[in-house]
Enzyme design. Structure first.
Site, short mmCIF file in Angstrom:
data_model
loop_
_atom_site.label_atom_id
_atom_site.label_comp_id
_atom_site.label_asym_id
_atom_site.label_seq_id
_atom_site.Cartn_x
_atom_site.Cartn_y
_atom_site.Cartn_z
N ARG A 155 32.69 4.02 66.62
CA ARG A 155 31.63 4.82 67.26
C ARG A 155 31.12 5.80 66.22
O ARG A 155 31.93 6.49 65.59
CB ARG A 155 32.17 5.62 68.44
CG ARG A 155 32.43 4.81 69.69
CD ARG A 155 32.91 5.72 70.81
NE ARG A 155 33.23 4.96 72.00
CZ ARG A 155 34.35 4.27 72.16
NH1 ARG A 155 35.27 4.25 71.22
NH2 ARG A 155 34.55 3.60 73.28
N ASP A 179 16.04 1.01 39.75
CA ASP A 179 16.91 0.05 40.45
C ASP A 179 16.19 -0.52 41.67
O ASP A 179 16.35 -1.68 42.03
CB ASP A 179 18.22 0.73 40.87
CG ASP A 179 19.15 0.93 39.68
OD1 ASP A 179 19.01 0.19 38.69
OD2 ASP A 179 20.01 1.83 39.75
N GLY A 180 15.40 0.36 42.33
CA GLY A 180 14.65 -0.09 43.51
C GLY A 180 13.68 -1.23 43.16
O GLY A 180 13.50 -2.16 43.94
N HIS A 225 13.46 -5.19 44.68
CA HIS A 225 12.25 -5.91 45.11
C HIS A 225 12.14 -7.25 44.36
O HIS A 225 11.81 -8.27 44.96
CB HIS A 225 10.98 -5.09 44.85
CG HIS A 225 10.79 -3.99 45.86
ND1 HIS A 225 11.48 -2.80 45.81
CD2 HIS A 225 9.99 -3.91 46.95
CE1 HIS A 225 11.11 -2.03 46.82
NE2 HIS A 225 10.21 -2.68 47.54
N ALA A 271 29.33 8.59 59.41
CA ALA A 271 29.58 9.61 60.43
C ALA A 271 30.27 9.04 61.69
O ALA A 271 29.65 9.00 62.76
CB ALA A 271 28.28 10.33 60.80
N ASN A 303 22.61 -4.71 47.05
CA ASN A 303 23.31 -3.43 47.16
C ASN A 303 24.19 -3.37 48.42
O ASN A 303 25.39 -3.16 48.32
CB ASN A 303 22.30 -2.27 47.28
CG ASN A 303 21.93 -1.68 45.94
OD1 ASN A 303 22.53 -2.01 44.92
ND2 ASN A 303 20.96 -0.80 45.94
N GLU A 304 23.55 -3.48 49.58
CA GLU A 304 24.30 -3.31 50.82
C GLU A 304 23.50 -3.74 52.03
O GLU A 304 22.28 -3.96 51.95
CB GLU A 304 24.76 -1.85 51.03
CG GLU A 304 23.71 -0.88 51.50
CD GLU A 304 22.71 -0.47 50.47
OE1 GLU A 304 21.55 -0.90 50.59
OE2 GLU A 304 23.05 0.28 49.53
N ASP A 331 27.37 6.94 63.59
CA ASP A 331 25.97 6.70 63.23
C ASP A 331 25.74 5.28 62.72
O ASP A 331 24.67 4.72 62.91
CB ASP A 331 25.53 7.69 62.13
CG ASP A 331 25.22 9.06 62.70
OD1 ASP A 331 25.41 9.25 63.92
OD2 ASP A 331 24.81 9.95 61.93
P1 NAP Z 1 14.81 4.65 47.26
O1 NAP Z 1 14.83 5.80 48.18
O2 NAP Z 1 13.73 4.54 46.27
O3 NAP Z 1 16.22 4.50 46.46
C1 NAP Z 1 17.18 5.40 46.62
C2 NAP Z 1 17.87 5.67 45.30
O4 NAP Z 1 18.93 4.71 45.16
C3 NAP Z 1 16.97 5.54 44.07
O5 NAP Z 1 17.20 6.67 43.25
C4 NAP Z 1 17.48 4.27 43.41
O6 NAP Z 1 17.36 4.29 42.01
C5 NAP Z 1 18.94 4.33 43.78
N1 NAP Z 1 19.67 3.07 43.66
C6 NAP Z 1 19.31 1.84 44.08
N2 NAP Z 1 20.27 0.94 43.79
C7 NAP Z 1 21.27 1.63 43.17
C8 NAP Z 1 22.52 1.27 42.65
N3 NAP Z 1 22.98 0.02 42.72
N4 NAP Z 1 23.30 2.24 42.11
C9 NAP Z 1 22.87 3.52 42.05
N5 NAP Z 1 21.69 3.92 42.53
C10 NAP Z 1 20.90 2.99 43.08
O7 NAP Z 1 14.88 3.37 48.15
P2 NAP Z 1 14.64 1.87 47.75
O8 NAP Z 1 13.99 1.75 46.41
O9 NAP Z 1 14.05 1.26 48.92
O10 NAP Z 1 16.15 1.39 47.54
C11 NAP Z 1 16.96 1.09 48.62
C12 NAP Z 1 18.32 1.56 48.27
O11 NAP Z 1 18.37 2.96 48.48
C13 NAP Z 1 19.38 1.01 49.19
O12 NAP Z 1 19.87 -0.22 48.73
C14 NAP Z 1 20.41 2.10 49.21
O13 NAP Z 1 21.52 1.82 48.36
C15 NAP Z 1 19.72 3.32 48.67
N6 NAP Z 1 19.87 4.39 49.63
C16 NAP Z 1 20.64 5.43 49.28
C17 NAP Z 1 20.89 6.45 50.19
C18 NAP Z 1 21.75 7.60 49.79
O14 NAP Z 1 22.22 7.62 48.63
N7 NAP Z 1 22.01 8.54 50.68
C19 NAP Z 1 20.33 6.42 51.47
C20 NAP Z 1 19.55 5.32 51.80
C21 NAP Z 1 19.33 4.31 50.86
P3 NAP Z 1 15.95 4.17 41.24
O15 NAP Z 1 15.35 5.52 41.31
O16 NAP Z 1 16.37 3.77 39.85
O17 NAP Z 1 15.13 3.12 41.93
#
Ligand code: NAP
Length: 269
Positions: free
Chosen positions: A148, A45-46, A50, A185, A122-123, A150
Site C-alpha cells: 500500500r 540520457d532522456g 527516446h 512511499a 530505465n524502469e 504511492d
Molecule cells: P526528464 O525529467 O527529462 O529526466 C529526468 C532526469 O533523469 C534527467 O536529468 C535525465 O538525464 C535523468 N536520467 C535519465 N536516465 C538516467 C539514468 N539512467 N541515470 C541517471 N539519470 C538519468 O524525463 P525524461 O527525459 O522523460 O526521462 C524519463 C526518466 O526520468 C525516467 O526513466 C526516470 O528514470 C526519470 N525520472 C526521475 C525521477 C526522479 O529522479 N525523481 C522522477 C521521475 C522520472 P538527462 O538530463 O541527461 O536527460
C-alpha cells in the site's frame, strides 16, 4: 555502415547533429532512418531513451552511442568537443559492443485475451491514478506482500541511477542481469506492512503485481506514461533482449557514477 542521429532538438544538439551527419556522409556512411546499424543520440540520457524506443524492434542489430549537450549522462557520455574523434572512430574502427539488461513488462487485462508487452531501458513504475495503490506482490508465483502506498518502481541496472536512486534504491552494475523493485512511499504502521527495502531479483525470477483495489493504473515505461484500464496483472522479468552500446573507449560505470554524483573534477592523486 548505416547511421541515424537522434537530437534533443535544442540549438546546440541540432548544430552538432548537422556537423556529425556531414562528417559521417563524407566518410562514406549512409544515413538510414529506417534500418540503421548505429544511432548517435545527441542531448541527454532522456534523448537516448527516446532513441531506444524508436528502434526497439531492432534491439539485436542496432548499437547506440550518446553525446551529452548538457551534463554528463549515463548513456550520453561523450562530450560535444569530442565529436570529431567519435566520428573518426565510427568511420574507421570496428567497434566493440557492450550490452546492458532491459526490463520486460507484460500487462494482462481482465476482459481481453491480448496482453501488452513493453521493454524498458530505465524502469517501469505503477501508480494508481487517484487512490492509494494497493497491489499484491508475488515473487516467482509465491505471495510476498500486500503493498500500500504511492507506487512501485522496477528498474534495470542502468536505470538504477535514475528514478530508482531518488527512491533510495541501490546502484546496480549493468553487468548484473537483474531488476530492482523499489517502493514509492509505502504505508507502514501496525496494520499495514511492507518489506521496506528494495529487492534485487536475478534473471529468470518473476515479479507479478495483482491489483487489490481499482482496475485502472498509470504505468510508466521510461519516459512514456500510459493509463491502462481493467488491469488483471503486471508481470516483470529481465528481458531476453538487451540494449547494445557501441564502445570506442573505456569509461567504467563506477567512474560515471563518481563523476555524476560525487565530483566530476576530482583527480586521482
Ligand atoms: P526528464 O525529467 O527529462 O529526466 C529526468 C532526469 O533523469 C534527467 O536529468 C535525465 O538525464 C535523468 N536520467 C535519465 N536516465 C538516467 C539514468 N539512467 N541515470 C541517471 N539519470 C538519468 O524525463 P525524461 O527525459 O522523460 O526521462 C524519463 C526518466 O526520468 C525516467 O526513466 C526516470 O528514470 C526519470 N525520472 C526521475 C525521477 C526522479 O529522479 N525523481 C522522477 C521521475 C522520472 P538527462 O538530463 O541527461 O536527460
Amino acid at each position: 555502415m548505416k547511421f541515424f542521429i537522434q537530437s534533443r532538438n535544442d540549438d546546440l544538439s541540432n548544430r552538432l547533429m548537422e556537423k556529425a551527419k556531414k562528417y559521417l556522409v563524407d566518410f562514406g556512411l549512409v544515413l538510414d532512418e529506417e534500418n540503421p546499424d548505429i544511432v548517435l543520440s545527441i542531448g541527454g540520457d532522456g534523448t537516448l531513451l527516446h532513441a531506444f524506443h524508436k528502434y526497439k524492434h531492432l534491439t539485436r542489430s542496432v548499437a547506440f552511442v550518446g553525446i551529452h549537450t548538457g551534463h554528463l549522462g549515463f548513456y550520453a557520455d561523450w562530450k560535444p568537443a569530442e565529436i570529431e574523434k567519435l566520428v573518426i572512430s565510427i568511420a574507421q574502427k570496428e567497434f566493440e559492443v557492450i550490452e546492458y539488461p532491459l526490463l520486460e513488462v507484460t500487462i494482462n487485462y481482465r476482459h481481453e485475451e491480448d496482453s501488452s508487452v513493453y521493454l524498458a531501458v530505465n524502469e517501469s513504475t505503477v501508480k494508481s491514478p487517484d487512490v492509494t495503490l494497493v497491489m499484491d506482490v508475488e515473487l516467482n508465483g509465491k505471495p510476498f506482500e500486500r503493498f500500500r502506498g504511492d507506487g512501485l518502481c522496477m528498474s534495470t541496472p542502468s536505470g538504477s541511477t535514475a528514478y530508482n536512486k531518488a527512491l533510495g534504491g541501490a546502484i546496480v552494475h549493468p553487468s548484473l542481469e537483474a531488476m530492482q523493485l523499489a517502493e514509492i512511499a509505502s504505508i507502514n504502521n501496525r496494520v499495514f506492512r511492507t518489506v521496506g527495502s528494495s529487492l534485487v531479483l536475478p534473471k529468470h525470477h518473476t515479479c507479478l503485481l495483482k491489483p487489490v483495489k481499482g482496475p485502472d493504473f498509470m504505468v510508466t515505461i521510461d519516459h512514456l506514461h500510459l493509463l491502462h484500464k481493467d488491469v488483471q496483472s503486471i508481470k516483470y522479468r529481465v528481458a531476453d533482449e538487451k540494449i547494445r552500446f557501441a564502445r570506442f573507449r573505456s569509461f567504467p560505470f563506477w567512474q560515471r557514477v563518481h563523476d555524476s554524483f560525487i565530483d566530476s573534477d576530482l583527480k586521482n592523486d
